[in-house]
Design a protein around this motif. Structure first.
Motif, PDB file in Angstrom:
ATOM      1  N   MET A  72       0.843  -1.186   0.000  1.00 22.93           N
ATOM      2  CA  MET A  72       0.000   0.000   0.000  1.00 22.93           C
ATOM      3  C   MET A  72       0.889   1.250   0.000  1.00 22.93           C
ATOM      4  O   MET A  72       1.946   1.267   0.639  1.00 22.93           O
ATOM      5  N   LYS A 115      -6.752  -3.590   7.382  1.00 20.12           N
ATOM      6  CA  LYS A 115      -7.016  -2.157   7.464  1.00 20.12           C
ATOM      7  C   LYS A 115      -7.472  -1.617   6.117  1.00 20.12           C
ATOM      8  O   LYS A 115      -8.241  -0.660   6.044  1.00 20.12           O
ATOM      9  N   TYR A 116      -7.015  -2.267   5.050  1.00 19.05           N
ATOM     10  CA  TYR A 116      -7.268  -1.751   3.708  1.00 19.05           C
ATOM     11  C   TYR A 116      -8.285  -2.600   2.949  1.00 19.05           C
ATOM     12  O   TYR A 116      -8.243  -3.830   3.004  1.00 19.05           O
TER      13      TYR A 116
END
Length: 226
Positions: free
Chosen positions: A81, A127-128
């Motif tokens: 990311m 989280k993503y």
């Protein structure tokens, strides 16, 4: 006739272009650059328009993805990311090993490594959103068994994550189609009249593995819009 079995899409879409109305009235073949071998083949009967339509309608890549659920294989995974400055903010890597037992499959994970805030605090929840989608498409947790059913699957009654997963499959396996994901939608319709100005299209002749003679259809975003 050269083999048409290998199609390469260098598919890069724009995320900051204003939405445009999709249109397929204008012949996309008029925008395609061809090398000399393809032009020679065209004079001998190679149909450029028919070839492009075949690329757009082809579903063999999706079938190959489906076949991954039926065989033993290992896969190296890496998800990275980036922040607004294009610097790495979190990453994940692993080796996944799938084994098949009858109608069931299981997956073992080795050499798992994360950096940065890849998971939410105090949990192993991603989280993503991108990581969640990757997991949903390519990872198997626990034993999964195929059911024998003739019921056709549809996306009309799917919601939330399941709906976006189906749309993501369309983006990956049917490049050039409009997808129903916020902020993207018709930006992915790269063959539409209003999106063509952002892309270069080409058909070239290439040999793979020293023996397989192919036509390669490439779609690339123009340098000024990268």
């Amino acid at each position: 006739m050269k083999s048409l079995s290998i199609i390469i899409f260098q598919f890069l879409f724009l995320t900051q272009i204003l939405s445009q109305k999709d249109s397929s009235d204008i012949d996309i073949a008029a925008y395609v650059w061809m090398d000399s071998l393809v032009i020679t083949a065209q004079k001998k009967g190679f149909d450029v328009e028919e070839f492009i339509k075949m690329v757009q309608d082809d579903e063999s890549f999706y079938q190959a993805f489906q076949n991954l659920r039926l065989v033993d294989y290992s896969s190296e995974n890496r998800i990275e990311m980036f922040d607004k400055k294009q610097e790495s903010s979190a990453s994940y890597s692993s080796l996944s090993i799938q084994t098949i037992d009858g109608n069931c499959r299981e997956m073992e994970f080795k050499d798992e490594l994360t950096q940065g805030k890849f998971y939410k605090k105090k949990s192993k929840k991603y989280k993503y959103y991108t990581a969640r989608m990757y997991d949903r498409l390519f990872f198997t947790h626990g034993k999964k068994c195929r059911k024998n059913t003739s019921k056709a699957t549809t996306t009309t009654n799917k919601k939330g994550m399941e709906k976006y997963v189906e749309e993501l499959k369309k983006l990956i396996f049917k490049p050039g189609k409009e997808i129903n994901i916020p902020l993207m939608k018709d930006k992915t319709a790269i063959f539409s009249e209003n999106m063509r100005k952002y892309y270069n299209y080409s058909i070239t002749s290439k040999i793979y593995g020293d023996t397989l003679d192919c036509y390669v259809f490439t779609v690339e975003v123009k340098d000024e819009y990268k």
